[in-house]
Design a protein around this motif. Structure first.
Motif, PDB file in Angstrom:
ATOM      1  N   THR A  42       0.841  -1.202   0.000  1.00  0.00           N
ATOM      2  CA  THR A  42       0.000   0.000   0.000  1.00  0.00           C
ATOM      3  C   THR A  42       0.874   1.249   0.000  1.00  0.00           C
ATOM      4  O   THR A  42       0.614   2.204  -0.746  1.00  0.00           O
ATOM      5  N   MET A  43       1.916   1.242   0.832  1.00  0.00           N
ATOM      6  CA  MET A  43       2.812   2.396   0.898  1.00  0.00           C
ATOM      7  C   MET A  43       3.545   2.582  -0.428  1.00  0.00           C
ATOM      8  O   MET A  43       3.659   3.699  -0.935  1.00  0.00           O
ATOM      9  N   GLN A  44       4.020   1.510  -1.007  1.00  0.00           N
ATOM     10  CA  GLN A  44       4.710   1.592  -2.301  1.00  0.00           C
ATOM     11  C   GLN A  44       3.783   2.160  -3.375  1.00  0.00           C
ATOM     12  O   GLN A  44       4.202   2.997  -4.185  1.00  0.00           O
ATOM     13  N   ASP A  45       2.534   1.729  -3.378  1.00  0.00           N
ATOM     14  CA  ASP A  45       1.563   2.244  -4.350  1.00  0.00           C
ATOM     15  C   ASP A  45       1.341   3.744  -4.172  1.00  0.00           C
ATOM     16  O   ASP A  45       1.265   4.494  -5.146  1.00  0.00           O
ATOM     17  N   ARG A  46       1.248   4.198  -2.927  1.00  0.00           N
ATOM     18  CA  ARG A  46       1.081   5.635  -2.661  1.00  0.00           C
ATOM     19  C   ARG A  46       2.282   6.434  -3.171  1.00  0.00           C
ATOM     20  O   ARG A  46       2.128   7.517  -3.732  1.00  0.00           O
ATOM     21  N   ILE A  47       3.467   5.903  -2.943  1.00  0.00           N
ATOM     22  CA  ILE A  47       4.691   6.605  -3.344  1.00  0.00           C
ATOM     23  C   ILE A  47       4.762   6.718  -4.864  1.00  0.00           C
ATOM     24  O   ILE A  47       5.051   7.793  -5.400  1.00  0.00           O
ATOM     25  N   THR A  48       4.487   5.629  -5.572  1.00  0.00           N
ATOM     26  CA  THR A  48       4.548   5.686  -7.035  1.00  0.00           C
ATOM     27  C   THR A  48       3.420   6.545  -7.599  1.00  0.00           C
ATOM     28  O   THR A  48       3.613   7.247  -8.589  1.00  0.00           O
ATOM     29  N   LYS A  49       2.262   6.533  -6.954  1.00  0.00           N
ATOM     30  CA  LYS A  49       1.154   7.378  -7.398  1.00  0.00           C
ATOM     31  C   LYS A  49       1.505   8.865  -7.243  1.00  0.00           C
ATOM     32  O   LYS A  49       1.028   9.705  -7.999  1.00  0.00           O
ATOM     33  N   ALA A  50       2.378   9.177  -6.268  1.00  0.00           N
ATOM     34  CA  ALA A  50       2.822  10.563  -6.053  1.00  0.00           C
ATOM     35  C   ALA A  50       3.899  10.974  -7.062  1.00  0.00           C
ATOM     36  O   ALA A  50       4.370  12.108  -7.039  1.00  0.00           O
ATOM     37  N   GLY A  51       4.292  10.040  -7.938  1.00  0.00           N
ATOM     38  CA  GLY A  51       5.235  10.390  -8.998  1.00  0.00           C
ATOM     39  C   GLY A  51       6.667   9.955  -8.780  1.00  0.00           C
ATOM     40  O   GLY A  51       7.552  10.298  -9.560  1.00  0.00           O
ATOM     41  N   TYR A  52       6.910   9.199  -7.734  1.00  0.00           N
ATOM     42  CA  TYR A  52       8.266   8.721  -7.458  1.00  0.00           C
ATOM     43  C   TYR A  52       8.514   7.374  -8.107  1.00  0.00           C
ATOM     44  O   TYR A  52       7.600   6.573  -8.261  1.00  0.00           O
ATOM     45  N   THR A  53       9.754   7.125  -8.461  1.00  0.00           N
ATOM     46  CA  THR A  53      10.207   5.815  -8.907  1.00  0.00           C
ATOM     47  C   THR A  53      10.986   5.218  -7.745  1.00  0.00           C
ATOM     48  O   THR A  53      11.877   5.871  -7.191  1.00  0.00           O
ATOM     49  N   ILE A  54      10.649   4.004  -7.359  1.00  0.00           N
ATOM     50  CA  ILE A  54      11.318   3.353  -6.237  1.00  0.00           C
ATOM     51  C   ILE A  54      12.392   2.410  -6.761  1.00  0.00           C
ATOM     52  O   ILE A  54      12.094   1.444  -7.453  1.00  0.00           O
ATOM     53  N   ASP A  55      13.647   2.707  -6.411  1.00  0.00           N
ATOM     54  CA  ASP A  55      14.743   1.794  -6.739  1.00  0.00           C
ATOM     55  C   ASP A  55      14.937   0.782  -5.615  1.00  0.00           C
ATOM     56  O   ASP A  55      15.263  -0.370  -5.858  1.00  0.00           O
ATOM     57  N   LYS A  56      14.747   1.239  -4.371  1.00  0.00           N
ATOM     58  CA  LYS A  56      14.879   0.355  -3.210  1.00  0.00           C
ATOM     59  C   LYS A  56      13.886   0.806  -2.151  1.00  0.00           C
ATOM     60  O   LYS A  56      13.792   1.985  -1.837  1.00  0.00           O
ATOM     61  N   PHE A  57      13.136  -0.146  -1.613  1.00  0.00           N
ATOM     62  CA  PHE A  57      12.168   0.098  -0.544  1.00  0.00           C
ATOM     63  C   PHE A  57      12.544  -0.806   0.610  1.00  0.00           C
ATOM     64  O   PHE A  57      12.786  -2.000   0.411  1.00  0.00           O
TER      65      PHE A  57
END
Length: 94
Positions: A42-57
């Motif tokens: 859920t947190m990862q989805d929120r972060i990507t929806k805010a426009g961020y690309t996640i390389d490491k979580f």
């Protein structure tokens, strides 16, 4: 009078070991137990929806932490409160 090296080395080692966690510790994000944290997905989805690309979580102490890029492509490191998703600390690496 000089102290023998074998007396100083253990003292230096203990001092360094005690100081290291404080020097490298991230922020404190919450006191809530893990059962009250939002799911990582859920947190990862929120972060990507805010426009961020996640390389490491990852879970970092009491935080969710990401290394990635913002909307403009700048590298970022962000610590989030895992209970509500708010940003606790942010640093851009560019």
């Amino acid at each position: 009078m000089k102290a023998p090296v074998r007396t100083l080395l253990p003292l230096i080692a203990v001092t360094a070991a005690l100081a290291a966690p404080a020097a490298f510790a991230g922020p404190k994000c919450t006191d809530a137990p893990r059962s009250e944290w939002m799911p990582e997905k859920t947190m990862q989805d929120r972060i990507t929806k805010a426009g961020y690309t996640i390389d490491k979580f990852k879970v970092s102490g009491t935080c969710y932490e990401i290394y990635g890029k913002d909307k403009t492509g700048r590298r970022v490191e962000i610590y989030y409160d895992p209970t509500d998703g708010s940003v606790v600390k942010e640093r851009d690496d560019d």
